[in-house]
Design a protein around this motif. Structure first.
Motif, short mmCIF file in Angstrom:
data_model
loop_
_atom_site.label_atom_id
_atom_site.label_comp_id
_atom_site.label_asym_id
_atom_site.label_seq_id
_atom_site.Cartn_x
_atom_site.Cartn_y
_atom_site.Cartn_z
N GLN A 1 87.36 46.84 9.88
CA GLN A 1 86.52 48.04 9.99
C GLN A 1 85.43 48.03 8.92
O GLN A 1 84.27 48.37 9.18
N ILE A 2 85.80 47.62 7.70
CA ILE A 2 84.86 47.58 6.59
C ILE A 2 84.01 46.31 6.62
O ILE A 2 82.87 46.30 6.15
N ASN A 3 84.57 45.26 7.21
CA ASN A 3 83.87 43.96 7.28
C ASN A 3 83.77 43.53 8.75
O ASN A 3 84.43 42.57 9.18
N PRO A 4 82.96 44.24 9.56
CA PRO A 4 82.93 43.97 11.01
C PRO A 4 82.51 42.55 11.36
O PRO A 4 82.92 42.03 12.40
N ASP A 5 81.73 41.92 10.51
CA ASP A 5 81.31 40.54 10.80
C ASP A 5 82.45 39.54 10.63
O ASP A 5 82.35 38.39 11.07
N LEU A 6 83.56 40.00 10.03
CA LEU A 6 84.74 39.13 9.85
C LEU A 6 85.85 39.47 10.84
O LEU A 6 86.97 38.98 10.72
N LYS A 7 85.54 40.30 11.82
CA LYS A 7 86.54 40.71 12.82
C LYS A 7 87.14 39.50 13.55
O LYS A 7 88.32 39.49 13.88
N ASP A 8 86.31 38.47 13.81
CA ASP A 8 86.82 37.31 14.53
C ASP A 8 87.69 36.41 13.66
O ASP A 8 88.23 35.41 14.14
N ARG A 9 87.86 36.79 12.40
CA ARG A 9 88.77 36.06 11.51
C ARG A 9 89.89 36.98 11.01
O ARG A 9 90.58 36.66 10.04
N THR A 10 90.07 38.12 11.67
CA THR A 10 91.04 39.11 11.21
C THR A 10 92.05 39.41 12.30
O THR A 10 91.70 39.57 13.47
N ILE A 11 93.33 39.48 11.90
CA ILE A 11 94.40 39.92 12.78
C ILE A 11 94.96 41.21 12.18
O ILE A 11 95.37 41.23 11.02
N THR A 12 94.93 42.30 12.94
CA THR A 12 95.33 43.60 12.45
C THR A 12 96.67 44.00 13.06
O THR A 12 96.80 44.06 14.29
#
Length: 399
Positions: free
Chosen positions: A222-233
Motif C-alpha cells: 500500500q505504501i510502496n505500490p511500485d513494489l506490489k509485484d514483489r510483495t505477498i500479503t
C-alpha cells in the motif's frame, strides 16, 4: 529405527505450543495454572460466521472445493484488500489456505531454493525460521531493539541484504511485541528493497484489525505500490474474527507465485475446510460491530497490564501498538536467586520458575529470537490478568 531426514532434524517444536501443553498437563494434575502463553482471542466467533458454518453443514456443503478456495470467498478476500488496504487484486491473485501458517509454508516451498537467504527481524513469530529451514533456506536473523520499537530499520536491512537474499519478512502488528510499522517505517524499508530487485517481501498482517490509540494500519504494498509485484500479503480470520480453530488464512500476490503456492497446497492438504470457508465468507462480508468492541476491550487490558508490569521491580515493558501481547524485559531478574536456591540464568529459566512458583505460564523471549524478554498474552479476562500479575509480583518480591 527409522532414520529421520536431515531437514526435520533442524526444526524445533513450537515453543508456544509446548508451554501451553505443559500448562494443560499441570492443570490436569490439579494445579491452579493461569496460561498467558497462547495467542488466541477469548471472544466468541461472530454469530454470522457461526450461523454460516451451521448452514453449510445443514445444506450439505461438505465436499471438496477448488484447491485455492471457493470463488465467492476469493472474491470477498480481493474486495477486503481493495476496501481496507487500497490493493487491487483479482480473485485469481488470491489463495485461501488452512490458516495463515499454511499460506506462509506454501510460499516458502514455492519460492525458496537450498541456500537462499530469508531476512527475519527479531523478535519474530516462532514459526518463521523453522519454516525457512524446512524449505532448505537460510534464516538471517536481525536483532531489533526495544529503543527502535522492536522494528527493523532501513540501515539494518541494507546491511543484511546479500546476493543470496530472496525474501524479507515483515509482521505488523507484531507477534510477540505488538508493535506496528507505520507509513514512514514502510516507506524507508521500501527505498531499500527498491534498490535490490532480487528481493521480495512477505508481509504478515494477521493482527491488522487489532490496533490501538487511533493508529491507522498500513501494509507494505500500500505504501510502496511500485513494489506490489514483489510483495505477498498475508492475512486471515483467526485474530480479527476470533476464528482460530476454523483455520482460514489467505494471501494475495503475483499471479504466477499464487499459482505455484496453490500447486504446493494441492499436493499437501488440498482445499481448506468447505464449512470454514462459508463461515469466513460471512465474517468478511458482515458487520464489524463485534470486532470494534473487542478492540476496545483489548486496548483497556493493554493499558492496565503495561502499567502493572512496570510497577514490578526488574520488569520493563514498552507500550505496544496492537495485537494482544506485551513483551517486557526481565533482564533485571537475570542472575538473581529464588527462595529454593535456583539461579535465574536466563528468560527460559525465569519462565520455568514462574510456572512452578506462581502457576503462570508465559513464553520466553528466546523462542522469538529475543533473549531477556517474556511474552504475555492478554487475550484473557481482566480478573485473570489481575490474578496472574499479583502472583508474579509476589514471586518477584521473593527474589
Amino acid at each position: 529405527m527409522i532414520q529421520l531426514s536431515k531437514r526435520i532434524q533442524k526444526v524445533k517444536p513450537s515453543a508456544t505450543l509446548a508451554i501451553t501443553a505443559k500448562a494443560a498437563e499441570l492443570r490436569a494434575s490439579g494445579k491452579n495454572i493461569i496460561s498467558l502463553s497462547v495467542g488466541e482471542p477469548d471472544f466468541e466467533t461472530p454469530k454470522a460466521a457461526r450461523d454460516a458454518g451451521i448452514e453449510a453443514i445443514r445444506s450439505g456443503f461438505t465436499r471438496y472445493t477448488a484447491v485455492a478456495g471457493i470463488p465467492e470467498l476469493r472474491k470477498a478476500v480481493a474486495e477486503k484488500f481493495r476496501r481496507d488496504n487500497d490493493l487491487d487484486y483479482e480473485p485469481e491473485d488470491i489463495l485461501v489456505s488452512t490458516g495463515g501458517k499454511q499460506c506462509i509454508y506454501n510460499l516458502l516451498q514455492a519460492m525458496i531454493d537450498p541456500g537462499d537467504e530469508v531476512i527475519i527481524p527479531a523478535p519474530y513469530w516462532v514459526s518463521y525460521p523453522d519454516m525457512v529451514l524446512l524449505a532448505e533456506g537460510e534464516p538471517v536473523i536481525i536483532e531489533c531493539l526495544a529503543d527502535a520499537g522492536f522494528k527493523l530499520t532501513a540501515s539494518q536491512l541494507e546491511t543484511a541484504i546479500t546476493a543470496k537474499t530472496k525474501l524479507l519478512f515483515i509482521n505488523s502488528p507484531s507477534n510477540p511485541t505488538g508493535m506496528a510499522y507505520l507509513a514512514d517505517d514502510l516507506a524507508a524499508l521500501g527505498e531499500v528493497v527498491r534498490r535490490h530487485p532480487h528481493v521480495a517481501v512477505a508481509t504478515d498482517d494477521m493482527y491488522e484489525k487489532i490496533l490501538f490509540d487511533g493508529k491507522k494500519f498500513v501494509t507494505f504494498a500500500q505504501i510502496n505500490p511500485d513494489l506490489k509485484d514483489r510483495t505477498i500479503t498475508f492475512n486471515g480470520t483467526s485474530k480479527a474474527h476470533c476464528m482460530n480453530g476454523w483455520r482460514i488464512g489467505f494471501c494475495a500476490g503475483p499471479r504466477n507465485l499464487i499459482k505455484a503456492m496453490s500447486k504446493v497446497q494441492g499436493q499437501s492438504t488440498s482445499n481448506p475446510s468447505s464449512i470454514s470457508q462459508k463461515a469466513a465468507l460471512a465474517a468478511l462480508t458482515g458487520s464489524t460491530d463485534e470486532l470494534d468492541e473487542m478492540v476496545k476491550v483489548y486496548q483497556t487490558r493493554r493499558t492496565w497490564l503495561v502499567d502493572a508490569l512496570n510497577s514490578i521491580p526488574g520488569m520493563d515493558c514498552i507500550t505496544p501498538d496492537g495485537a494482544f501481547y506485551v513483551f517486557p524485559s526481565v533482564s533485571g531478574w537475570i542472575g538473581k536467586t529464588t527462595p529454593d536456591g535456583t539461579k535465574l540464568a536466563d528468560d527460559v529459566v525465569i519462565c520455568e520458575w514462574l510456572l512452578d512458583a506462581a502457576g503462570v505460564a508465559l513464553v520466553p523471549g528466546t523462542a522469538f529470537g529475543s533473549p531477556g524478554q517474556i511474552r504475555f498474552s492478554y487475550a484473557v479476562a481482566q480478573e485473570t490478568l489481575e490474578d496472574a500479575v499479583n502472583r508474579i509480583s509476589e514471586a518477584a518480591a521473593s527474589l
